[in-house]
Design a protein around this motif. Structure first.
Motif, short mmCIF file in Angstrom:
data_model
loop_
_atom_site.label_atom_id
_atom_site.label_comp_id
_atom_site.label_asym_id
_atom_site.label_seq_id
_atom_site.Cartn_x
_atom_site.Cartn_y
_atom_site.Cartn_z
N ASP A 95 0.62 -1.12 -0.16
CA ASP A 95 -0.03 0.09 -0.19
C ASP A 95 0.82 1.25 0.18
O ASP A 95 0.44 2.47 -0.05
CB ASP A 95 -0.89 -0.16 1.11
CG ASP A 95 -0.46 -0.47 2.51
OD1 ASP A 95 0.82 -0.01 2.64
OD2 ASP A 95 -1.13 -0.83 3.35
N ASP B 174 -0.65 -7.91 1.71
CA ASP B 174 -0.67 -6.43 2.34
C ASP B 174 -2.07 -6.17 2.93
O ASP B 174 -2.29 -5.74 3.81
CB ASP B 174 0.17 -5.35 1.89
CG ASP B 174 0.73 -4.14 2.68
OD1 ASP B 174 0.67 -4.57 3.86
OD2 ASP B 174 0.82 -3.27 2.08
N LYS C 206 -4.80 -6.52 6.81
CA LYS C 206 -5.96 -5.60 7.67
C LYS C 206 -6.93 -6.31 8.30
O LYS C 206 -7.60 -5.58 9.11
CB LYS C 206 -6.58 -4.79 6.60
CG LYS C 206 -5.70 -3.77 5.58
CD LYS C 206 -4.35 -3.23 6.02
CE LYS C 206 -3.48 -2.72 4.63
NZ LYS C 206 -2.03 -2.87 4.68
N HIS D 89 2.52 -6.50 11.33
CA HIS D 89 3.30 -5.58 10.63
C HIS D 89 4.86 -5.60 11.63
O HIS D 89 5.88 -5.70 10.93
CB HIS D 89 2.80 -4.20 10.25
CG HIS D 89 2.45 -4.18 9.06
ND1 HIS D 89 0.94 -4.74 8.46
CD2 HIS D 89 2.73 -3.48 7.61
CE1 HIS D 89 0.73 -4.46 7.28
NE2 HIS D 89 1.80 -3.71 6.84
N HIS E 107 7.50 -7.59 1.57
CA HIS E 107 6.74 -7.30 2.74
C HIS E 107 5.40 -7.85 2.94
O HIS E 107 5.00 -8.21 4.06
CB HIS E 107 6.51 -5.39 2.46
CG HIS E 107 5.51 -4.79 3.50
ND1 HIS E 107 5.76 -4.69 4.84
CD2 HIS E 107 4.20 -4.47 3.12
CE1 HIS E 107 5.02 -4.37 5.44
NE2 HIS E 107 3.84 -4.01 4.43
ZN LIG Z 1 2.08 -3.06 4.75
#
Ligand SMILES: [Zn+2]
Length: 330
Positions: free
Chosen positions: A108, A155, A159, A226, A240
């Protein structure tokens, strides 16, 4: 929200063709990219923009003090992670605007004001400047290596953990919260869980990145999962999004012990397996001991950043973590 001047967004096939019109009025655009992308796309981009376009080819390292590096009136960040981050840093240091032209939907950061910078072996986030425009050409992004798309999916699905933890942190640690930002990031997550096509993914990483910038902190999109990934970065491990997704079911295991878990670890694991993302220590070239050490380190990162972790909330002990690892099936 700290600001209402959002970045403009264009997501389309052949979007790059619009660059000519977008750069009208600028005399000295500079395009930051890496060698591979330069070799693949410089002819195309230069043919659209014309002779005024300068190129800056960066290598593995991101240059930090960039003020004296350029003599330009607008910066284009053309690439995945590093080129975009470099453009952000240059734009901040030289007080000029920048345009994000992501070539992959890998995280993101392509739409956010935060750059990821390596320092003394650690990766950390540095606040820079939001892009004036995000120009996402789906034809170019379609051509990116498949593992970059997986990283983007990772990624976004992370969330599921960060959003739940954010609500937990609002209620138990009085952390700043914004329901509009929450709704935007949750919609981005839901969209990808329902449809993992490139077009939906691109929309979701951009929405999440912009929401983060508008909130003024990465908190909505970045929780314990994270922090575990940042701990993994000490060994310069994997992409990532692959790392944060890997840590997400672990965090969700503990979230299930609270009233805040909307998504079960099983549901997220099912998605990961369907997309053929790594879900075991073997696939991640990791061991249980290293992972436990990463978690330990992540707790310290969360404390240092004054962020409330679900692990703290449930008072997770060593044996609880071992059980979580077993339950997730790493
Ligand atoms: Zn991230």
């Amino acid at each position: 929200m700290t600001s209402n001047c959002s970045s403009k967004v264009i997501v389309a096939r052949e979007a790059i063709e619009k660059l000519d019109g977008i750069l009208e009025g600028y005399d000295k655009p500079i395009c930051v990219t890496d060698l591979l992308l330069y070799e693949k796309y410089s002819k195309l981009v230069s043919s659209i923009v014309g002779e005024k376009l300068e190129w800056l080819i960066i290598n593995d390292r991101i240059a930090k003090n960039t003020k004296s590096m350029i003599d330009a009136d607008i910066i284009l960040g053309f690439g995945g992670g590093r080129s975009i981050d470099q453009a952000k840093i240059m734009a901040r240091d030289s007080h000029i605007e920048w345009i994000s032209i992501p070539t992959a939907a890998s995280h993101d950061g392509i739409a956010s004001e935060v750059a990821s910078v390596m320092h003394n072996g650690y990766r950390y986030s540095e606040k820079c400047k939001r892009p004036k425009l995000i120009l996402a050409d789906l034809d170019i992004m379609d051509d990116a290596p498949p593992h970059l798309r997986l990283s983007g999916l990772g990624d976004v699905i992370s969330k599921a953990s960060s959003l739940a933890e954010w609500r937990l942190a609002r209620d138990y640690a009085d952390e700043e919260y914004d329901s509009d930002v929450y709704a935007t990031v949750e919609a981005a997550l839901e969209a990808v869980l329902t449809n993992s096509s490139l077009e939906v993914l691109v929309g979701s990483v951009i929405d999440a990145g912009i929401a983060m910038s508008e909130f003024g902190s990465s908190r909505p999109c970045s929780g314990t999962e994270h922090a575990i990934s940042h701990a993994m970065d000490r060994r310069n491990h994997n992409l990532h999004g692959i790392q944060v997704a890997f840590a997400t079911p672990f965090s969700l295991h503990f979230m299930e012990q609270t009233d805040y878990g909307k998504y079960s670890p099983t549901e997220i694991l099912r998605f990961m397996k369907r997309e053929e993302m790594p879900v075991t220590f073997d696939e991640m070239d990791l061991t249980r001991e290293l992972f436990l050490d990463d978690i330990d380190h992540a707790i310290r990162i969360m404390n240092k950043r004054n962020r409330y972790s679900v692990l703290k909330h449930v008072h997770a002990k060593h044996e609880d973590m071992l059980l979580a690892i077993e339950k997730v099936g790493y």
